[in-house]
Structure formats: C-alpha cells, structure tokens
Motif scaffolding. Structure first.
Motif: not given
Length: 299
Positions: A118, A121, A155-156, A159, A162, A193, A197, A200-201, A248
C-alpha cells in the motif's frame, strides 16, 4: 499514536524529522549486515505502524511523497524477504509457542506485506523518480508475486502495479514478470475490489504500452474485461459494488481499442459493443437524475 495524530501537520520540519526516523527503522530491519539482522526481530512490531505513517505522509501530496521516497527501497526489501522471527529464550519456551504463536507471526508478516505494498502504491503515484527506484530495486517482480495472494493483498498489489505502470519500462517489467496474465486472472475474482484494481492496472498498462495491448488480447483479456463491464450494468446509481470494476474495465477497453483494429474486432466479437453503449446510456441517465435532484433542492 502520536505520529499518526500529527502526520498531517503542516510543520515541514516535523514531517522531515519523523519521516527520516521511520525510514531508519525500515533500513535497520532490512539491512544486510549481520548485526542489523540480529536486532531486526526486536523492531518488527514497529514496522507496520511506521509504514502506515509513511503512507499517510505520502498521501499528503507530492512533497509528502518526496519526503517518504527514501522508504521505497527498504519497502521493496520487505516484499522480497520476510523479517526474521524473534528467537525463543529456550527450547521449552520455543515448544510452548505452539500453533497460536505461529499464526500470530503469519498474521504479522501478512500485515507488513499489506502495509508495504500500500505504501509503495502511494509513493509511486505520479512520481516518476520513485517508480524508477522501485523497478531498479526489483520491486516489479516482487509486487507481481503478491497477485497470487488472497485479498485484500492481491488487490493492493494490483493497485501498486497500476501506479508503477505510468512508466513504459515498468510496463515491460510487468510483462516480463508474467504480470499481465495474472492480472487478467484476477478479473474473474468474486471480490469486486480485486477485480477493480486488476482492471485499473490493465488500463494503466494499455494506456502506456502499445505492445502490451496486443499481449492483453492474446492472453484472453478482452472477454474478461467485457464480462466485468457487463456486471456493471446491474449497478444501482453507482452504489453497487460492481460499478467501479465496470468503469475501470471500460477504460481498459478504450485504451486497447485505440488505433488497434485487431483489438477493436476482438471487443466486438466478445460482445463488448452493447454493454459499452448501455453503460454510456446508464451514466447519462444517472447524470440527468442527479442534475434534476440538484435543481429540485435549489428551487
């Protein structure tokens, strides 16, 4: 607790001093010197809180990111190798730790990984220098490996990728670490979630890397993104948990289709045109309803 209560302070000198101290803790526990490794276990309980404060500093803006950027390499080290466990004082004490103690250590290790990815990111978002630091330290393959872990860690990790994908060479590194296929796999995850993500990536990679647009298609990304988009059609006023993944996914499809006939054909063949149009109509209807409500409240 004291640091957390003051971390958003406008006092630049305080920011600098605290950030430097927290980075020193991370460097100590990830040091390669034997003396560092011997005392690292004593400082392990401080690692997660230290990272959380550094993340808060990074989220205050560009200056905060720059202040906390010295933590990037130690954070990558935390992803690549676990911290040593504190040794028991005797064999009897060691045997008494039992399964409960092992579970506590695993939870602590997981928490540190979660906090570290996290933080990376937050540090890498829109900050090219830190993105390069993370790549040069071997951070991209380390983050890609975390895509295989259970949510919310996966998920993190997505992110974080991304954020890293804002740099073209990082997109290449994600491809080389077999990250694209893993991200596509996460699009099928039941967790909204994780799916959001991952999309998103993929959107970030497709925007920056022309070559990877073809790779995403070749690895089955188009049907997966279309399926995720279709789920968004069932959302209610944007509050539905599938709304964000759908947006996304739509963004990823947009970048993939840009000046790419093969991808445009693949989107059409996967049945993507109808849900794209439906999503546009839905967003327009939601906007109209929002504007009407605002008008009623002001009249």
């Amino acid at each position: 607790v004291i640091a957390s209560s003051r971390v958003l302070s406008s006092d630049a000198a305080w920011h600098t001093g605290v950030t430097s101290s927290l980075v020193s803790i991370l460097k100590l526990v990830t040091g390669t010197e034997e003396k560092d490794r011997l005392v690292a276990a004593e400082y392990t309980p401080l690692v997660a809180p230290a990272i959380e404060v550094l993340t808060a500093v990074a989220k205050t803006g560009r200056k905060g990111q720059q202040l906390a950027s010295a933590a990037a390499v130690p954070l990558v080290s935390l992803l690549r190798s676990p911290l040593p466990a504190k040794e028991a004082s005797s064999s009897a004490a060691q045997s008494s730790l039992s399964t409960a103690s092992t579970e506590e250590e695993e939870l602590a290790s997981y928490t540190i990984l979660l906090c570290a990815v996290r933080a990376l990111a937050a540090l890498c978002k829109s900050l090219t220098e830190t993105q390069l630091l993370v790549r040069d330290a071997g951070g991209v393959p380390a983050v890609v490996e975390l895509l295989e872990r259970e949510p919310p860690l996966s998920a993190f990790a997505a992110a974080c990728l991304a954020a890293l994908a804002a740099d073209k060479e990082n997109c290449d590194a994600i491809y080389e670490a077999q990250g694209l296929g893993r991200l596509i796999k996460l699009l099928h995850e039941p967790s909204p979630l994780v799916a959001a993500e991952a999309a998103h990536a993929l959107k970030a990679v497709a925007f920056r890397s022309v070559v990877d647009r073809d790779t995403i298609r070749d690895e089955g990304g188009v049907p997966a993104l279309v399926a995720l988009l279709t789920k968004g059609l069932h959302s209610k006023g944007g509050s539905d948990e599938h709304a964000e993944p759908a947006m996304w996914a739509a963004g990823a499809l947009r970048h993939m289709a840009y000046t790419n006939v093969a991808n445009s054909d693949a989107i059409r063949e996967a049945g993507g045109i109808a849900p794209l149009l439906a999503l546009i109509r839905k967003r327009l209807a939601d906007d109209d309803a929002s504007h009407a409500k605002t008008h009623e409240e002001t009249v």
